[in-house]
Motif scaffolding. Structure first.
Motif, PDB file in Angstrom:
ATOM      1  N   THR A  87       0.851  -1.189   0.000  1.00 20.15           N
ATOM      2  CA  THR A  87       0.000   0.000   0.000  1.00 20.15           C
ATOM      3  C   THR A  87       0.890   1.244   0.000  1.00 20.15           C
ATOM      4  N   ALA A  88       0.260   2.406  -0.066  1.00 21.00           N
ATOM      5  CA  ALA A  88       0.975   3.679   0.028  1.00 21.00           C
ATOM      6  C   ALA A  88       0.185   4.626   0.918  1.00 21.00           C
ATOM      7  N   ALA A  89       0.899   5.461   1.649  1.00 18.78           N
ATOM      8  CA  ALA A  89       0.271   6.339   2.639  1.00 18.78           C
ATOM      9  C   ALA A  89      -0.790   7.240   2.023  1.00 18.78           C
ATOM     10  N   PHE A  90      -0.446   7.965   0.954  1.00 19.11           N
ATOM     11  CA  PHE A  90      -1.396   8.930   0.418  1.00 19.11           C
ATOM     12  C   PHE A  90      -2.635   8.250  -0.140  1.00 19.11           C
ATOM     13  N   GLN A  91      -2.489   7.041  -0.630  1.00 13.00           N
ATOM     14  CA  GLN A  91      -3.607   6.338  -1.231  1.00 13.00           C
ATOM     15  C   GLN A  91      -4.552   5.730  -0.215  1.00 13.00           C
ATOM     16  N   THR A  92      -4.105   5.596   1.035  1.00 17.08           N
ATOM     17  CA  THR A  92      -4.899   4.857   2.022  1.00 17.08           C
ATOM     18  C   THR A  92      -5.234   5.638   3.291  1.00 17.08           C
TER      19      THR A  92
ATOM     20  N   GLY B 284      -9.784  18.717 -12.911  1.00 19.13           N
ATOM     21  CA  GLY B 284      -9.279  18.021 -14.077  1.00 19.13           C
ATOM     22  C   GLY B 284      -8.091  17.121 -13.822  1.00 19.13           C
ATOM     23  N   HIS B 285      -7.462  17.250 -12.659  1.00 16.17           N
ATOM     24  CA  HIS B 285      -6.288  16.421 -12.385  1.00 16.17           C
ATOM     25  C   HIS B 285      -6.657  14.985 -12.027  1.00 16.17           C
ATOM     26  N   VAL B 286      -7.815  14.789 -11.408  1.00 13.08           N
ATOM     27  CA  VAL B 286      -8.240  13.452 -10.991  1.00 13.08           C
ATOM     28  C   VAL B 286      -9.475  13.068 -11.796  1.00 13.08           C
ATOM     29  N   LYS B 287      -9.449  11.887 -12.368  1.00  9.52           N
ATOM     30  CA  LYS B 287     -10.436  11.445 -13.355  1.00  9.52           C
ATOM     31  C   LYS B 287     -11.882  11.627 -12.887  1.00  9.52           C
ATOM     32  N   ASP B 288     -12.185  11.227 -11.643  1.00 13.61           N
ATOM     33  CA  ASP B 288     -13.559  11.301 -11.160  1.00 13.61           C
ATOM     34  C   ASP B 288     -13.802  12.504 -10.246  1.00 13.61           C
ATOM     35  N   GLY B 289     -12.848  13.418 -10.189  1.00 19.59           N
ATOM     36  CA  GLY B 289     -13.006  14.608  -9.356  1.00 19.59           C
ATOM     37  C   GLY B 289     -12.903  14.334  -7.871  1.00 19.59           C
ATOM     38  N   SER B 290     -12.439  13.157  -7.485  1.00 27.40           N
ATOM     39  CA  SER B 290     -12.372  12.790  -6.072  1.00 27.40           C
ATOM     40  C   SER B 290     -11.044  13.240  -5.463  1.00 27.40           C
ATOM     41  N   ASP B 291     -10.883  12.952  -4.171  1.00 27.24           N
ATOM     42  CA  ASP B 291      -9.621  13.243  -3.501  1.00 27.24           C
ATOM     43  C   ASP B 291      -9.367  12.176  -2.445  1.00 27.24           C
ATOM     44  N   ALA B 292      -8.226  12.300  -1.783  1.00 26.79           N
ATOM     45  CA  ALA B 292      -7.808  11.280  -0.821  1.00 26.79           C
ATOM     46  C   ALA B 292      -7.965  11.754   0.619  1.00 26.79           C
ATOM     47  N   THR B 293      -8.893  12.674   0.858  1.00 25.36           N
ATOM     48  CA  THR B 293      -9.063  13.170   2.222  1.00 25.36           C
ATOM     49  C   THR B 293      -9.538  12.071   3.183  1.00 25.36           C
ATOM     50  N   VAL B 294     -10.226  11.069   2.656  1.00 18.92           N
ATOM     51  CA  VAL B 294     -10.621   9.907   3.463  1.00 18.92           C
ATOM     52  C   VAL B 294      -9.886   8.656   2.998  1.00 18.92           C
ATOM     53  N   ALA B 295      -9.816   8.457   1.677  1.00 16.78           N
ATOM     54  CA  ALA B 295      -9.164   7.270   1.087  1.00 16.78           C
ATOM     55  C   ALA B 295      -9.754   6.003   1.704  1.00 16.78           C
ATOM     56  N   THR B 296      -8.928   5.111   2.257  1.00 14.63           N
ATOM     57  CA  THR B 296      -9.475   3.941   2.946  1.00 14.63           C
ATOM     58  C   THR B 296      -9.518   4.146   4.465  1.00 14.63           C
ATOM     59  N   ASP B 297      -9.298   5.382   4.895  1.00 13.88           N
ATOM     60  CA  ASP B 297      -9.388   5.751   6.306  1.00 13.88           C
ATOM     61  C   ASP B 297      -8.400   4.954   7.161  1.00 13.88           C
TER      62      ASP B 297
ATOM     63  N   ILE C  30      -6.760  -3.027  -0.144  1.00 15.44           N
ATOM     64  CA  ILE C  30      -8.130  -2.501  -0.251  1.00 15.44           C
ATOM     65  C   ILE C  30      -8.200  -1.549  -1.440  1.00 15.44           C
ATOM     66  N   ASP C  31      -9.290  -1.582  -2.185  1.00 15.31           N
ATOM     67  CA  ASP C  31      -9.483  -0.609  -3.256  1.00 15.31           C
ATOM     68  C   ASP C  31      -9.253   0.787  -2.696  1.00 15.31           C
ATOM     69  N   ASN C  32      -8.350   1.547  -3.316  1.00 15.01           N
ATOM     70  CA  ASN C  32      -7.950   2.818  -2.710  1.00 15.01           C
ATOM     71  C   ASN C  32      -7.984   3.955  -3.722  1.00 15.01           C
ATOM     72  N   PHE C  33      -7.419   5.088  -3.320  1.00 16.49           N
ATOM     73  CA  PHE C  33      -7.319   6.256  -4.195  1.00 16.49           C
ATOM     74  C   PHE C  33      -6.182   6.010  -5.159  1.00 16.49           C
TER      75      PHE C  33
ATOM     76  N   SER D  23     -10.354   3.115 -10.516  1.00 16.14           N
ATOM     77  CA  SER D  23      -9.525   1.932 -10.692  1.00 16.14           C
ATOM     78  C   SER D  23      -9.463   1.177  -9.375  1.00 16.14           C
ATOM     79  N   LYS D  24      -9.672  -0.144  -9.429  1.00 15.68           N
ATOM     80  CA  LYS D  24      -9.786  -0.942  -8.206  1.00 15.68           C
ATOM     81  C   LYS D  24      -8.844  -2.133  -8.286  1.00 15.68           C
ATOM     82  N   PHE D  25      -7.814  -2.115  -7.450  1.00 11.82           N
ATOM     83  CA  PHE D  25      -6.794  -3.164  -7.432  1.00 11.82           C
ATOM     84  C   PHE D  25      -6.900  -4.083  -6.219  1.00 11.82           C
ATOM     85  N   GLY D  26      -7.796  -3.834  -5.288  1.00 10.54           N
ATOM     86  CA  GLY D  26      -7.759  -4.488  -3.989  1.00 10.54           C
ATOM     87  C   GLY D  26      -8.179  -5.941  -3.970  1.00 10.54           C
ATOM     88  N   LEU D  27      -7.655  -6.666  -2.975  1.00  6.52           N
ATOM     89  CA  LEU D  27      -8.192  -7.967  -2.608  1.00  6.52           C
ATOM     90  C   LEU D  27      -9.463  -7.804  -1.792  1.00  6.52           C
TER      91      LEU D  27
END
Length: 481
Positions: free
Chosen positions: A51-56, A78-91, A435-438, A446-450
């Protein structure tokens, strides 16, 4: 380069001239796999997730954390495909114990996570933030309590914005500050945390962040390339020295995004071979050569004029205990005289099996990069520190019966076994991701998680691949189908 679909895993589509991604899933026409003589991994083989800190983590403004370049980048429309951010991510900053329980529940013996530089040093330098270090101390203790070995990455792209304001990796001083950061972390954690990864995929950060502008810090200046490449290599060497001076009994390595660079039209396409060799020099050799040989490939000479100082390459060439290899796909390139770099993306061969990014699903490429390191760089110990497969892109729920992911993992693990049989000293495999993350500029499309996560409720649901990976980790026996 087209904005849509570009991410750090678009390795197979890297081109300093342009790229386009498809939207297919991970399945497609079958391709012949490498077939190992044995399907049994050794008992001491390391099984983990990465995992990575910013993504989770989320919790971007909690406990004194300072902003990183990705905090700034993600907020630009425009920088993020779905307009989302990582303020929560996977918490995961708040729910790290839940993550640890999922890892333990899968029978995995290792967890690769990254430390947020700006949690430890909010501006990248100066006074240490005790609360930030305490978080990682608690995480390490939680992992050890469950018998899980922690592997910590010091830099996974989230440079403190305070340092970026002074030039970031283009500023030589950032390499020195990176060593200070390593020193602060090992002083707190080095008694328990013994496995360290210095940089994650430095080539991606250098090119996508500073030349293509598709990742933070969002710059588009090829004149920065030589400075960024060298200062990251220099910072890595200085950080390795700081870690080893700060604690004993450490296993210190680094992780590279290695990929075969193949000319469109095959090896007989001489002009395209020039382009593929150029990309190989930038993407692979500009990181492998300094670390293992203390030199840069000649193709980097023009970029590095006036950047490398006396004694630098001695610092860069540090002994390592392992090399982490991240692999997703080969790159196909062609010569493009209209491109400033003369390098452009080419399509995979006709009929090739493609992943969600439009990249060639080719397990033989993993064998190829592992065997290349064995043949050309002294056969170091290696870990596959990332490999995995995304759902088809979309904003809907994750696919829980993810048989395509199981097939993908099985085939790439066959390549790992084949590489071991060829003499590659591969000691472990970390699936990307828990876990599917940012997913950086792709947001949550995009979802890479187990494990899937409902972003509205935070509920985590293991997928079919979680159970499959658990069975593999418990026995070490790779199923034939």
């Amino acid at each position: 380069m087209e904005r849509s679909g570009v991410s750090r895993r678009a390795l197979g589509a890297l081109a300093l001239g342009g790229a386009a991604m498809g939207l297919s899933g991970c399945e497609g026409a079958h391709q012949t796999d490498l077939t190992p003589k044995s399907r049994q991994f050794p008992k001491d083989f390391v099984w983990g997730v990465a995992t990575a800190a910013f993504q989770t983590e989320g919790a971007q403004a909690v406990d004194g954390r300072g902003p990183s370049v990705w905090d700034v980048f993600e907020k630009v429309p425009g920088h993020v495909k779905d307009g989302s951010d990582a303020t929560v991510a996977t918490d995961s900053y708040r729910r790290f114990q839940d993550d640890v329980d999922l890892i333990a529940g899968a029978g995995l013996g290792a967890y690769r996570f990254s430390i947020s530089w700006s949690r430890v040093l909010p501006t990248g330098q100066g006074a240490v933030n005790p609360a930030g270090l305490d978080h990682y101390s608690k995480l390490v203790d939680a992992l050890l309590a469950k018998g899980i070995t922690p592997y910590a990455t010091l830099f996974h792209w989230d440079l403190p914005q305070g340092l970026q304001g002074m030039g970031g990796w283009a500023n030589r001083d950032t390499a020195l500050r990176f060593a200070d950061y390593a020193r602060a972390v090992v002083e707190k954690l080095g008694d328990r945390l013994k496995n360290w990864i210095i940089l994650n995929e430095a080539a991606v950060h250098a090119v996508f962040g500073h030349v293509l502008g598709e990742h933070a810090p969002g710059l588009k200046d090829i004149n920065l390339l030589g400075k960024v490449v060298h200062h990251m290599n220099l910072g890595q060497g200085l950080a390795m020295q700081a870690l080893r001076a700060g604690a004993s009994g450490l296993n210190v390595g680094t992780t590279m995004a290695l990929q075969p660079c193949r000319p469109a039209g095959g090896p007989l396409a001489i002009w395209n071979r020039l382009a593929s060799d150029g990309l190989d020099a930038l993407w692979n050799k500009a990181w492998l050569d300094p670390l293992f040989r203390g030199t840069y490939p000649k193709e980097m000479d023009d970029f590095l004029k006036g950047v490398v100082r006396d004694g630098d390459l001695k610092t860069v060439k540090q002994p390592i205990d392992f090399l982490g290899v991240n692999y997703y796909a080969p790159a196909y390139v062609r010569l493009d005289l209209n491109s400033p770099s003369k390098i452009a993306q080419a399509n995979p061969p006709e009929g090739a099996e493609l992943d969600a990014f439009g990249r060639h699903i080719d397990p033989s490429g993993l064998f190829e990069v592992l065997d290349r390191v064995r043949r050309e760089y002294g056969a170091p110990r290696m870990l596959v520190t990332e490999n995995g497969c995304s759902d088809p892109f979309g904003t809907g729920p994750a696919i829980l019966k993810d048989d395509f992911r199981i097939v993908y993992l099985r085939r790439h693990l066959q390549a790992v076994l084949a590489a071991r049989e060829a003499g590659c000293d591969v000691r472990g495999y970390f699936e990307w991701t828990l876990i599917d993350n940012f997913e950086w500029d792709l947001g949550y499309t995009s979802k890479f998680g187990l494990v899937a996560m409902d972003r509205a409720t935070g509920v985590r649901t293991p997928k079919a691949s979680y159970a499959w990976f658990k069975a593999l980790a418990e026995t070490g026996l790779l199923p034939a189908t």
